[in-house]
Design a protein around this motif. Structure first.
Motif, PDB file in Angstrom:
ATOM      1  N   SER A 101       0.832  -1.205   0.000  1.00 13.23           N
ATOM      2  CA  SER A 101       0.000   0.000   0.000  1.00 13.23           C
ATOM      3  C   SER A 101       0.867   1.255   0.000  1.00 13.23           C
ATOM      4  O   SER A 101       0.671   2.175  -0.808  1.00 13.23           O
ATOM      5  N   ARG A 102       1.833   1.291   0.904  1.00 19.25           N
ATOM      6  CA  ARG A 102       2.723   2.445   0.987  1.00 19.25           C
ATOM      7  C   ARG A 102       3.533   2.599  -0.309  1.00 19.25           C
ATOM      8  O   ARG A 102       3.682   3.707  -0.839  1.00 19.25           O
ATOM      9  N   ALA A 103       4.046   1.497  -0.834  1.00 25.13           N
ATOM     10  CA  ALA A 103       4.883   1.558  -2.035  1.00 25.13           C
ATOM     11  C   ALA A 103       4.080   1.958  -3.267  1.00 25.13           C
ATOM     12  O   ALA A 103       4.576   2.694  -4.135  1.00 25.13           O
ATOM     13  N   LEU A 104       2.842   1.491  -3.363  1.00 24.68           N
ATOM     14  CA  LEU A 104       2.002   1.865  -4.508  1.00 24.68           C
ATOM     15  C   LEU A 104       1.673   3.354  -4.495  1.00 24.68           C
ATOM     16  O   LEU A 104       1.654   4.013  -5.541  1.00 24.68           O
ATOM     17  N   LEU A 105       1.408   3.900  -3.327  1.00 19.85           N
ATOM     18  CA  LEU A 105       1.152   5.334  -3.247  1.00 19.85           C
ATOM     19  C   LEU A 105       2.390   6.126  -3.674  1.00 19.85           C
ATOM     20  O   LEU A 105       2.278   7.141  -4.368  1.00 19.85           O
ATOM     21  N   ALA A 106       3.564   5.648  -3.273  1.00 17.12           N
ATOM     22  CA  ALA A 106       4.797   6.337  -3.665  1.00 17.12           C
ATOM     23  C   ALA A 106       5.025   6.227  -5.175  1.00 17.12           C
ATOM     24  O   ALA A 106       5.451   7.190  -5.834  1.00 17.12           O
ATOM     25  N   GLU A 107       4.738   5.057  -5.747  1.00 17.59           N
ATOM     26  CA  GLU A 107       4.931   4.853  -7.185  1.00 17.59           C
ATOM     27  C   GLU A 107       3.985   5.740  -8.001  1.00 17.59           C
ATOM     28  O   GLU A 107       4.397   6.399  -8.960  1.00 17.59           O
TER      29      GLU A 107
ATOM     30  N   TRP B 133      -8.514  11.219   3.218  1.00 13.25           N
ATOM     31  CA  TRP B 133      -9.508  10.662   4.139  1.00 13.25           C
ATOM     32  C   TRP B 133      -8.991   9.417   4.871  1.00 13.25           C
ATOM     33  O   TRP B 133      -9.562   9.011   5.889  1.00 13.25           O
ATOM     34  N   TRP B 134      -7.931   8.768   4.339  1.00 10.90           N
ATOM     35  CA  TRP B 134      -7.464   7.517   4.939  1.00 10.90           C
ATOM     36  C   TRP B 134      -6.549   7.796   6.124  1.00 10.90           C
ATOM     37  O   TRP B 134      -5.942   8.854   6.244  1.00 10.90           O
ATOM     38  N   SER B 135      -6.411   6.815   7.002  1.00 13.13           N
ATOM     39  CA  SER B 135      -5.699   7.027   8.267  1.00 13.13           C
ATOM     40  C   SER B 135      -4.191   6.962   8.124  1.00 13.13           C
ATOM     41  O   SER B 135      -3.464   7.523   8.947  1.00 13.13           O
ATOM     42  N   GLY B 136      -3.686   6.281   7.108  1.00  6.59           N
ATOM     43  CA  GLY B 136      -2.244   6.184   6.890  1.00  6.59           C
ATOM     44  C   GLY B 136      -1.955   5.478   5.586  1.00  6.59           C
ATOM     45  O   GLY B 136      -2.792   4.727   5.073  1.00  6.59           O
ATOM     46  N   ASP B 137      -0.764   5.691   5.045  1.00  7.04           N
ATOM     47  CA  ASP B 137      -0.446   5.108   3.743  1.00  7.04           C
ATOM     48  C   ASP B 137      -0.417   3.579   3.783  1.00  7.04           C
ATOM     49  O   ASP B 137      -0.756   2.929   2.792  1.00  7.04           O
ATOM     50  N   GLU B 138      -0.024   2.990   4.913  1.00  4.90           N
ATOM     51  CA  GLU B 138       0.014   1.531   5.002  1.00  4.90           C
ATOM     52  C   GLU B 138      -1.372   0.913   5.061  1.00  4.90           C
ATOM     53  O   GLU B 138      -1.536  -0.283   4.768  1.00  4.90           O
TER      54      GLU B 138
ATOM     55  N   TYR C  98      -4.070   2.437   3.451  1.00  8.60           N
ATOM     56  CA  TYR C  98      -4.902   3.016   2.391  1.00  8.60           C
ATOM     57  C   TYR C  98      -5.610   1.952   1.557  1.00  8.60           C
ATOM     58  O   TYR C  98      -6.831   2.006   1.356  1.00  8.60           O
ATOM     59  N   LEU C  99      -4.855   0.971   1.037  1.00 11.62           N
ATOM     60  CA  LEU C  99      -5.478  -0.024   0.167  1.00 11.62           C
ATOM     61  C   LEU C  99      -6.558  -0.811   0.903  1.00 11.62           C
ATOM     62  O   LEU C  99      -7.627  -1.093   0.342  1.00 11.62           O
ATOM     63  N   THR C 100      -6.305  -1.161   2.146  1.00 15.82           N
ATOM     64  CA  THR C 100      -7.308  -1.900   2.927  1.00 15.82           C
ATOM     65  C   THR C 100      -8.569  -1.066   3.121  1.00 15.82           C
ATOM     66  O   THR C 100      -9.700  -1.554   2.953  1.00 15.82           O
ATOM     67  N   GLU C 101      -8.395   0.208   3.452  1.00 18.03           N
ATOM     68  CA  GLU C 101      -9.555   1.077   3.686  1.00 18.03           C
ATOM     69  C   GLU C 101     -10.306   1.352   2.389  1.00 18.03           C
ATOM     70  O   GLU C 101     -11.548   1.405   2.375  1.00 18.03           O
TER      71      GLU C 101
ATOM     72  N   HIS D 176     -15.110   0.192  -1.163  1.00 21.48           N
ATOM     73  CA  HIS D 176     -15.626  -0.133  -2.493  1.00 21.48           C
ATOM     74  C   HIS D 176     -15.818  -1.630  -2.711  1.00 21.48           C
ATOM     75  O   HIS D 176     -16.079  -2.053  -3.836  1.00 21.48           O
ATOM     76  N   ARG D 177     -15.689  -2.425  -1.644  1.00 34.19           N
ATOM     77  CA  ARG D 177     -15.960  -3.861  -1.686  1.00 34.19           C
ATOM     78  C   ARG D 177     -15.135  -4.559  -2.768  1.00 34.19           C
ATOM     79  O   ARG D 177     -15.664  -5.238  -3.651  1.00 34.19           O
ATOM     80  N   LEU D 178     -13.832  -4.381  -2.675  1.00 35.14           N
ATOM     81  CA  LEU D 178     -12.911  -4.988  -3.627  1.00 35.14           C
ATOM     82  C   LEU D 178     -11.977  -5.946  -2.905  1.00 35.14           C
ATOM     83  O   LEU D 178     -11.613  -5.725  -1.741  1.00 35.14           O
ATOM     84  N   ASP D 179     -11.568  -7.013  -3.589  1.00 36.98           N
ATOM     85  CA  ASP D 179     -10.526  -7.864  -3.018  1.00 36.98           C
ATOM     86  C   ASP D 179      -9.158  -7.317  -3.425  1.00 36.98           C
ATOM     87  O   ASP D 179      -9.059  -6.380  -4.216  1.00 36.98           O
TER      88      ASP D 179
END
Length: 421
Positions: free
Chosen positions: A46-52, A118-123, A125-128, A133-136
């Motif tokens: 999650s953190r790495a994707l946001l940076a990329e 809106w998310w609580s932290g970069d790590e 983000y993907l989970t939130e 949006h109900r995604l796997d």
């Protein structure tokens, strides 16, 4: 030098493979890359994707793109879930830039897109995001990689303003950031036009709105006489999408021309670039949006009526309707501008509240307006040295006549309704 973590290296590799993939191998590249990411340490991914994606967005700004452009492209090319994802990735990159280093239009685009962290932290983000949006994991990783590929492959475009960090200090004044009183009055007229049930009143409000716009342009021209560095032409982009993109571009050009601006249509990207002075650009955006909404509503009503009477609601009807509408609006707006300019040259001044007063004629006015038009034409040539024109064809007489009639009754009102197929 610090070495990238395992997650960072994995994300960089996955993103590069998807960006480099040929169309016939893209599905395989996406499946492989998304599977690798979904199986890895998800918080670190999650953190790495946001940076990329942050690096991808920063590159887009450097080659001329702006927030609304990126979201518009996502809306055109990708799916529904990619749109909130795009807004979030823009919000993540925007953390790098102090608000004072972004220009007014950049701020307006961020506000219209509802950009927020809106998310609580970069790590997390993907989970939130996945929960929202109900995604796997696999579906979300695929969506991020698709979006990153779209943005990473963008070519350079002509800039229409400073990149983040290079803008002059941003200040908020008036009812909206940077908005003059005259435009606030025009917005009020448009709200009244939207609410009226009488076509004659709506038509009068249309003409009055354009007259106020023309007067505002005249006032700005006189303020800058003898101060050439005070105000120079700028540019903005306005989305022009299918269906019926050609007549939409015609309508935008009609509004721009009546307000001493010039239009360049980039069909492949779904936008027009408008070149003009800043106050005129604001007016063009407002008037065009309002007229397009009115055209949409009237076209659907006219099409329904003809359908009941036996004529088909065809694409040719709508195309012809909108072309005629744009042509007639061009005439009406030009007339309103010419009338206001003529009265101003005679010393008659139109005030924001709609009243007028007789002043001493200012002999500087007409030369000042001519100089501004020359400056706009020069800026257009500098920005776009190679331009071509395009013809459009009328194939439905019913649509043509209905479109001209609708333009005569046009009300300007603010909205974002789209024209459906």
């Amino acid at each position: 030098m610090a070495q990238p973590s395992a997650a960072e290296a994995l994300v960089t590799q996955a993103a590069a493979q998807v960006v480099a993939a040929f169309p016939d191998t893209l599905d395989l590249a996406l499946d492989t890359a998304a599977s690798m990411l979904a199986a890895a340490d998800w918080p670190q991914v999650s953190r790495a994707l946001l940076a990329e994606t942050e690096r991808t967005v920063t590159r887009a700004w450097a080659i001329g793109w702006r927030p609304a452009d990126l979201v518009r492209l996502v809306r055109r090319e990708l799916g529904t879930v990619h749109q909130p994802l795009a807004v979030d990735l823009i919000a993540a990159e925007n953390r790098r830039h102090p608000a004072a280093t972004l220009d007014r239009r950049w701020h307006e685009q961020l506000r219209e897109l509802a950009v927020e962290l809106w998310w609580s932290g970069d790590e997390t983000y993907l989970t939130e995001f996945a929960t929202r949006h109900r995604l796997d994991r696999f579906a979300l990783a695929t969506a991020v990689l698709e979006l990153n590929r779209l943005w990473a492959q963008l070519p350079p475009v002509t800039p229409v303003g400073p990149t983040p960090g290079r803008a002059t200090v941003y200040r908020s004044t008036g009812p909206l950031p940077g908005e003059p009183r005259m435009l606030s009055r025009i917005r009020a007229l448009l709200a009244k036009a939207e609410s009226t049930e009488f076509p004659e009143e709506a038509e009068a409000l249309t003409a009055k709105a354009q007259q106020l716009v023309a007067q505002h342009s005249i006032d700005e021209a006189l303020l800058t006489v003898g101060q050439p560095s005070r105000d120079t032409p700028g540019a903005l982009r306005i989305g022009v999408d299918n269906p019926y993109e050609s007549p939409k571009a015609m309508l935008l050009d009609a509004v721009a021309t009546a307000n001493r601006c010039r239009t360049v249509w980039a069909k492949e990207f779904g936008f027009c670039t408008i070149v003009g002075f800043d106050s005129d650009l604001d007016a063009v955006e407002l008037l065009y949006t309002s007229l397009l909404v009115q055209a949409t509503a009237t076209m659907h009503r006219a099409g329904s009526r003809h359908h009941k009477e036996g004529a088909a609601r065809t694409k040719s009807f709508r195309q012809s309707f909108l072309i005629a509408y744009a042509a007639r609006i061009r005439e009406r707006l030009a007339t309103a501008t010419e009338e206001t300019t003529r009265e101003a040259a005679a010393g008659r001044h139109l005030n924001p509240d709609g009243s007028s007063e007789q002043l001493v004629p200012d002999e500087r006015l007409l030369p000042a307006l001519a100089a501004r038009e020359q400056a706009v034409d020069h800026a257009l040539g500098e920005m776009f040295p190679k331009l071509t024109t395009q013809r459009v064809r009328i194939s439905n007489a019913h649509g043509w006549h209905e479109g001209r009639a609708a333009a005569d009754r046009a009300a300007l009102h603010h909205g974002t309704d789209a024209i459906d197929r």
